[in-house]
Motif scaffolding. Structure first.
Motif, PDB file in Angstrom:
ATOM      1  N   SER A 192     -27.405   0.720  16.552  1.00  0.00           N
ATOM      2  CA  SER A 192     -27.885   0.498  15.191  1.00  0.00           C
ATOM      3  C   SER A 192     -27.896   1.791  14.407  1.00  0.00           C
ATOM      4  CB  SER A 192     -29.294  -0.092  15.245  1.00  0.00           C
ATOM      5  OG  SER A 192     -30.177   0.806  15.851  1.00  0.00           O
ATOM      6  N   SER A 193     -27.725   1.699  13.100  1.00  0.00           N
ATOM      7  CA  SER A 193     -27.677   2.890  12.270  1.00  0.00           C
ATOM      8  C   SER A 193     -28.061   2.536  10.853  1.00  0.00           C
ATOM      9  CB  SER A 193     -26.279   3.502  12.321  1.00  0.00           C
ATOM     10  OG  SER A 193     -25.346   2.572  11.838  1.00  0.00           O
ATOM     11  N   SER A 194     -28.004   3.536   9.977  1.00  0.00           N
ATOM     12  CA  SER A 194     -28.426   3.320   8.606  1.00  0.00           C
ATOM     13  C   SER A 194     -27.235   3.247   7.688  1.00  0.00           C
ATOM     14  CB  SER A 194     -29.372   4.452   8.203  1.00  0.00           C
ATOM     15  OG  SER A 194     -28.685   5.684   8.249  1.00  0.00           O
ATOM     16  N   GLU A 195     -27.377   3.799   6.497  1.00  0.00           N
ATOM     17  CA  GLU A 195     -26.335   3.650   5.490  1.00  0.00           C
ATOM     18  C   GLU A 195     -25.057   4.396   5.851  1.00  0.00           C
ATOM     19  OE1 GLU A 195     -27.475   6.248   1.986  1.00  0.00           O
ATOM     20  OE2 GLU A 195     -29.360   6.027   3.007  1.00  0.00           O
ATOM     21  N   SER A 196     -23.958   3.965   5.281  1.00  0.00           N
ATOM     22  CA  SER A 196     -22.656   4.526   5.616  1.00  0.00           C
ATOM     23  C   SER A 196     -22.473   5.905   5.030  1.00  0.00           C
ATOM     24  CB  SER A 196     -21.567   3.589   5.085  1.00  0.00           C
ATOM     25  OG  SER A 196     -20.318   4.183   5.198  1.00  0.00           O
ATOM     26  N   SER A 197     -21.550   6.645   5.633  1.00  0.00           N
ATOM     27  CA  SER A 197     -21.247   7.994   5.156  1.00  0.00           C
ATOM     28  C   SER A 197     -20.132   7.998   4.133  1.00  0.00           C
ATOM     29  CB  SER A 197     -20.840   8.863   6.350  1.00  0.00           C
ATOM     30  OG  SER A 197     -19.698   8.325   6.968  1.00  0.00           O
ATOM     31  N   SER A 198     -19.606   6.850   3.797  1.00  0.00           N
ATOM     32  CA  SER A 198     -18.484   6.807   2.856  1.00  0.00           C
ATOM     33  C   SER A 198     -18.736   5.746   1.797  1.00  0.00           C
ATOM     34  CB  SER A 198     -17.179   6.479   3.617  1.00  0.00           C
ATOM     35  OG  SER A 198     -16.122   6.302   2.726  1.00  0.00           O
ATOM     36  N   GLU A 199     -18.429   6.081   0.566  1.00  0.00           N
ATOM     37  CA  GLU A 199     -18.671   5.152  -0.543  1.00  0.00           C
ATOM     38  C   GLU A 199     -17.588   4.090  -0.659  1.00  0.00           C
ATOM     39  OE1 GLU A 199     -20.994   4.773  -2.741  1.00  0.00           O
ATOM     40  OE2 GLU A 199     -22.252   6.525  -2.644  1.00  0.00           O
ATOM     41  N   SER A 200     -16.366   4.423  -0.287  1.00  0.00           N
ATOM     42  CA  SER A 200     -15.264   3.487  -0.474  1.00  0.00           C
ATOM     43  C   SER A 200     -14.201   3.753   0.567  1.00  0.00           C
ATOM     44  CB  SER A 200     -14.679   3.628  -1.889  1.00  0.00           C
ATOM     45  OG  SER A 200     -14.160   4.926  -2.063  1.00  0.00           O
ATOM     46  N   LYS A 256     -32.037  10.267  15.575  1.00  0.00           N
ATOM     47  CA  LYS A 256     -31.303  10.394  14.330  1.00  0.00           C
ATOM     48  C   LYS A 256     -30.162  11.348  14.590  1.00  0.00           C
ATOM     49  CE  LYS A 256     -34.914   9.414  10.913  1.00  0.00           C
ATOM     50  NZ  LYS A 256     -35.639   9.927   9.709  1.00  0.00           N
ATOM     51  N   VAL A 257     -28.957  10.879  14.368  1.00  0.00           N
ATOM     52  CA  VAL A 257     -27.768  11.683  14.626  1.00  0.00           C
ATOM     53  C   VAL A 257     -27.130  12.031  13.287  1.00  0.00           C
ATOM     54  CG1 VAL A 257     -25.543  11.798  15.807  1.00  0.00           C
ATOM     55  CG2 VAL A 257     -27.437  10.501  16.831  1.00  0.00           C
ATOM     56  N   TYR A 258     -27.096  13.348  12.969  1.00  0.00           N
ATOM     57  CA  TYR A 258     -26.509  13.833  11.716  1.00  0.00           C
ATOM     58  C   TYR A 258     -25.090  14.324  12.002  1.00  0.00           C
ATOM     59  CZ  TYR A 258     -31.352  13.765  10.058  1.00  0.00           C
ATOM     60  OH  TYR A 258     -32.631  13.386   9.713  1.00  0.00           O
ATOM     61  N   PHE A 259     -24.189  14.002  11.091  1.00  0.00           N
ATOM     62  CA  PHE A 259     -22.803  14.419  11.260  1.00  0.00           C
ATOM     63  C   PHE A 259     -22.420  15.563  10.315  1.00  0.00           C
ATOM     64  CE2 PHE A 259     -22.935  10.238  13.157  1.00  0.00           C
ATOM     65  CZ  PHE A 259     -22.179  10.409  14.302  1.00  0.00           C
ATOM     66  N   SER A 260     -23.351  15.989   9.497  1.00  0.00           N
ATOM     67  CA  SER A 260     -23.151  17.148   8.615  1.00  0.00           C
ATOM     68  C   SER A 260     -24.526  17.599   8.136  1.00  0.00           C
ATOM     69  CB  SER A 260     -22.268  16.772   7.418  1.00  0.00           C
ATOM     70  OG  SER A 260     -22.955  15.906   6.536  1.00  0.00           O
ATOM     71  N   ALA A 261     -24.539  18.667   7.322  1.00  0.00           N
ATOM     72  CA  ALA A 261     -25.806  19.160   6.775  1.00  0.00           C
ATOM     73  C   ALA A 261     -26.390  18.193   5.765  1.00  0.00           C
ATOM     74  CB  ALA A 261     -25.603  20.534   6.144  1.00  0.00           C
ATOM     75  N   ASP A 262     -25.581  17.251   5.301  1.00  0.00           N
ATOM     76  CA  ASP A 262     -26.053  16.233   4.357  1.00  0.00           C
ATOM     77  C   ASP A 262     -27.061  15.326   5.063  1.00  0.00           C
ATOM     78  OD1 ASP A 262     -26.462  14.177   2.573  1.00  0.00           O
ATOM     79  OD2 ASP A 262     -24.333  13.738   2.268  1.00  0.00           O
ATOM     80  N   VAL A 263     -28.292  15.300   4.611  1.00  0.00           N
ATOM     81  CA  VAL A 263     -29.333  14.520   5.281  1.00  0.00           C
ATOM     82  C   VAL A 263     -29.057  13.021   5.214  1.00  0.00           C
ATOM     83  CG1 VAL A 263     -31.112  16.258   4.923  1.00  0.00           C
ATOM     84  CG2 VAL A 263     -30.744  14.483   3.187  1.00  0.00           C
ATOM     85  N   ASN A 264     -28.162  12.611   4.322  1.00  0.00           N
ATOM     86  CA  ASN A 264     -27.819  11.195   4.227  1.00  0.00           C
ATOM     87  C   ASN A 264     -26.714  10.796   5.191  1.00  0.00           C
ATOM     88  OD1 ASN A 264     -29.609  10.414   2.052  1.00  0.00           O
ATOM     89  ND2 ASN A 264     -28.332  11.695   0.731  1.00  0.00           N
TER      90      ASN A 264
END
Length: 909
Positions: A53-61, A247-255
């Protein structure tokens, strides 16, 4: 990013119902034989999730083709690129991961990227969360690209302005992309404890950092990872009572984050868990008395359990008119060994209940796995005084004692099949029901001929065991009933309501099942249950998974579910509490319903220790109870090194039977003139001697058969394969069956073979795997009994002759070895390796009671019109054609093609 969240919320709001159609069984031919492999023979293969399970996507389109029109509802679009640009016959095989039937879906077209297919989310029911998929060629799984199952968790993926999710796939690669440029989707494949302090995270890309939380509190952060696998070591041992997440972050972007629950699956094997939490008591579930009822639930990793008591067994979601969701709430207390308990005073007979459990899976309403009665669709357990469900005379119900499982002749039947065709001619309201299974006096008439149908037909056939396809509670609609083999388990200890006259009242189905069993016992026919403990309907929707996440199932090293069953999950019989459940469940069916035996679906997925424990337990209740199963070798990942119930391990289960695919394949090839060979003959002769293979030689191990429910009927297969002009298919059918029935071992036949059963699709083609077909395809057609009456009579004679002669039913390998001789000559006829003839002599052992002292069994294949001078006088005991009358004395015998004869010594009393 807020706009994306809004789109996802809007998308998920559109999806709102749960599919009740679930995984079915793997073909019983799934062995190292001529039939399909287990992975490709799965009837309704739901499969394993590859995402957490995870949260919002890292890509808009994402990139999209422009050569098609978006659908007017939420959809998912798969894009598939092949380096050879050949998309002929390639398609998608997809299923709902929470319990759904798998089906093939064709691509819609081709664009600059490759083939694409757009599919409405509603195709899988509007509550779809996880979609499993395989790229395959042909609808028969001729090949997969690549091998292995994959899945999409919809909430993780970007949704465009048309409500579409776009997924990009490349030939030969298991990686899933978010666009046509090769951007790998950031995702957590798994998060698990590998030791009491070590958390391992597997991701699709290298994590930037990982935060570990216990019950929502940050306990450790890790960073500086160099690959897609990240390890974080805690400062103290984990606590089984806490819920851990990452929580697994894939960049410095907290989102740019994914959330996942940390699995403790591997820790269930630790002695610290088993010593603290294994429970050996016999009182799980509900213990009812008129004064009070005690509820006990094993849920060691749950932080809270509540009991809800309902007056009504029907949720309002099923029926606003008949349902009621009012309940009384009780708090349960966690005691020793992780068992939650509460006692409610007063007489609760006829009331219903569920539990509300809170653990790493969240808060879920569940039905107790130990529930023994339930309301409609199995959504609420029932508290019941079972003494009120017994038909008159129930205490005296029993079947004749058998000295060995080899005394049985087993008839495999699906309940609906017996009565759903118009030619059954019984009470209309009893069609497809328990009541129809034992209704007497039903007949079919054509011209001047009248034949019995249904229950009377089974009695006329003479078998002494009816093996019923699953009649426990499956994940189906019990009100709007339809054909279902029943290999989608829901509540293992509950009778399925679809076979009852009133599925809303949990007691009715019990009374009606017992009434059926009673009448079969009165006819000296034991009921054998087909049971499916190797998988559940859907992993994530399973009560087991919601109550103790991860404990009851097997997982691969990467944390994804093992799926040797082909259904997206394999249960872990080697774990003590599921092994205990299997033993307790079988004991319940024998003690309460007087079930006379069990057939275990995909027994090769269960460990031998558990299988032996089941047999030992049920035989303390009924010493004659029998147990058999499918011994196919499947690819599964056990939680420890164990021996599984496969053909190679049958000697570790001394009194358990298994399907003999060697004699099955040998017979079906031997009766076909172009395919008989010395190798084929050896399979038949070994089977005739009760041998399943070179090391499994005890006849109690060997179920001798040529067809069962999940392949072509024998008649359909022979009709398709015997194309020579003038071939008498019914005669070959009877011979093939006689080769199984006159072999040492336990004969088994599919219902309707004695009617030359066909399973015809609407277009006239023959159906070789009818799990998803209609009653019209599957039901027994009683007019065929008149058409093929001569051959039906031969089936009756066959069953009766075997029953009358104990030398056809030897119970040990030693008795067979002493009294079975494979012949190289019969009278003046010499049998050579290339000759299509098999003959063997049986002699009477001093320990058995048989009116004959010696017997010859001769199977003539493609030899036409041959006469054998026997050298001495015999009587004809059985013959598949009518050229010699039974009981007549002969010193020579003439055999046409595909005729079997059994002769016994003259002069016996």
């Amino acid at each position: 990013m807020p706009s994306l969240i809004k789109k996802i919320l809007m998308f998920t709001t559109l999806v709102a119902a749960i599919s009740l159609v679930s995984c079915g069984e793997v073909s019983s031919s799934a062995s190292s034989s001529e039939e399909a492999s287990s992975s490709e023979a799965s009837s309704e293969a739901s499969s394993s999730s590859s995402s957490a399970s995870s949260s919002e996507s890292s890509s808009e389109s994402s990139s999209q083709p422009t050569s098609y029109t978006p659908l007017a509802e939420p959809s998912i679009v798969f894009h598939y690129h092949r380096t050879d640009a050949n998309y002929t016959d390639w398609n998608m095989y997809m299923w709902d991961m929470d319990g759904g039937t798998g089906n093939n879906y064709d691509f819609n077209g081709v664009d600059s990227y490759g083939a694409y297919g757009q599919y409405a989310i509603s195709t899988w029911g509007n509550a779809l969360k996880d979609l499993g998929f395989i790229v395959t060629i042909g609808h028969a799984w001729a090949a997969k690209d690549p091998d292995g199952d994959r899945s999409i968790r919809l909430a993780d993926w970007p949704v465009n302005e048309f409500g579409e999710i776009h997924v990009y796939l490349q030939t030969g690669q298991s990686t899933i992309y978010v666009d046509g440029e090769g951007s790998i989707f950031n995702n957590v494949n798994s998060a698990m404890f590998t030791t009491m302090r070590t958390v391992s995270v597997s991701a699709t890309n290298t994590p930037y950092s990982v935060e570990v939380y216990a019950d929502g509190t940050l306990v450790k952060t890790g960073s500086g990872f160099s690959n897609a696998t990240a390890t974080v070591t805690l400062d103290a041992d984990m606590a089984f009572s806490s819920v851990y997440t990452v929580k697994v972050y894939f960049s410095a972007d907290v989102n740019d984050v994914r959330n996942a629950t940390v699995s403790i699956n591997k820790l269930y094997e630790l002695s610290s868990f088993t010593s603290q939490y294994n429970y050996t008591g016999e009182d799980l579930g509900v213990t009812y008395t008129a004064a009070s009822s005690t509820f006990k639930l094993w849920a060691p990793t749950s932080t809270s359990v509540l009991l809800h008591i309902f007056d009504n067994g029907t949720p309002e979601s099923v029926s606003l008119i008949l349902g009621n969701d009012d309940f009384t709430n009780y708090t349960m207390t966690k005691g020793t060994n992780g068992v939650w308990e509460t006692t409610v005073t007063g007489d609760l007979n006829g009331k219903y209940f569920t539990y509300i459990v809170t653990n790493s899976s969240g808060t879920s309403e569940v039905v107790d796995p130990y529930a023994k009665a339930a309301g409609v669709n199995g959504l609420r357990g029932e508290i019941l005084d079972f003494s009120t469900t017994n038909p008159e005379g129930w205490d005296a119900v029993s079947t004749t004692t058998v000295s060995s499982p080899t005394d049985l002749s087993i008839y495999e039947l699906q309940i609906r099949d017996l009565t759903m065709d118009h030619t059954w001619n019984g009470t209309e309201s009893n069609r497809g029901k328990f009541a129809g299974m034992h209704e007497t006096g039903t007949t079919y008439t054509a011209g001047d001929t009248t034949v019995s149908t249904g229950f009377d037909h089974i009695k006329e056939l003479g078998v002494n065991a009816v093996q019923i396809l699953p009649m426990f509670d499956s994940d189906n609609d019990e009100v709007n009933t339809s054909f279902n083999w029943g290999y989608n388990p829901l509540n293992y200890n509950v009778v399925d309501g679809s076979f009852s006259s009133n599925p809303y009242d949990g007691a009715v189905r019990i009374r009606e099942a017992k009434a059926m069993i009673k009448d079969y016992a009165s006819a000296d026919i034991r009921i054998i249950m087909d049971v499916v403990y190797n998988h559940v309907s859907g992993l994530n929707s399973s009560n087991f998974q919601k109550i103790v996440p991860g404990y009851y199932f097997r997982y691969k090293a990467d944390g994804t579910p093992s799926s040797g069953s082909g259904c997206g999950n394999d249960t872990a019989s080697e774990r003590p509490m599921f092994s205990k459940f299997m033993v307790d469940s079988a004991a319940w069916w024998v003690s309460e319903y007087k079930i006379g035996g069990f057939r275990y679906d995909l027994m090769g997925l269960h460990d031998t220790v558990t299988m032996n424990a089941i047999l030992a337990k049920i035989q303390t209740i009924d010493p004659d109870c029998v147990l058999n199963g499918e011994p196919w070798t499947m690819t599964t990942t056990t939680t420890r090194t164990v021996k599984l119930g496969t053909q190679t391990n049958l000697n570790l289960m001394p009194s358990i039977g298994a399907f003999n695919d060697n004699i099955r394949n040998g017979i079906k090839a031997w009766v076909k003139p172009t395919t008989s060979s010395s190798g084929t003959t050896l399979k038949v002769t070994n089977g005739a001697a009760g041998k399943l293979n070179s090391v499994v030689v005890d006849p109690k191990h060997s179920l001798e058969y040529v067809s069962c429910h999940d392949n072509y009927t024998l008649f359909d297969e022979l009709t398709t394969s015997l194309t020579a002009a003038g071939t008498n298919v019914p005669l070959v059918d009877v011979q093939a069956q006689s080769m199984a029935f006159f072999a040492q071992g336990i004969p088994f036949m599919q219902a309707g073979e004695e009617l030359m059963r066909e399973k015809l699709n609407s277009d006239g083609t023959r159906n070789g795997n009818s799990y998803n077909a209609s009653d019209e395809v599957n039901s027994l057609k009683w007019d065929r009994k008149i058409t093929y009456k001569t051959y039906f009579d031969k089936y009756v004679e066959m069953v009766a002759f075997r029953k009358a002669h104990a030398m056809l039913r030897y119970s040990t390998s030693a008795l067979v070895a002493s009294n079975f001789t494979l012949l190289t000559a019969v009278g003046d006829y010499t049998i050579v390796a290339s000759a299509p003839m098999i003959a063997y002599r049986l002699t009477k052992d001093a320990t058995i009671d048989d009116p004959a002292s010696e017997m010859l069994v001769i199977h003539n294949g493609n030899n036409a019109g041959m006469t054998i001078n026997l050298g001495s006088a015999y009587r004809v005991g059985y013959k598949t054609d009518s050229s010699d009358s039974v009981g007549s004395e002969v010193s020579s015998i003439t055999l046409s093609k595909n005729v079997t004869v059994v002769l016994y010594v003259v002069g016996i009393s």
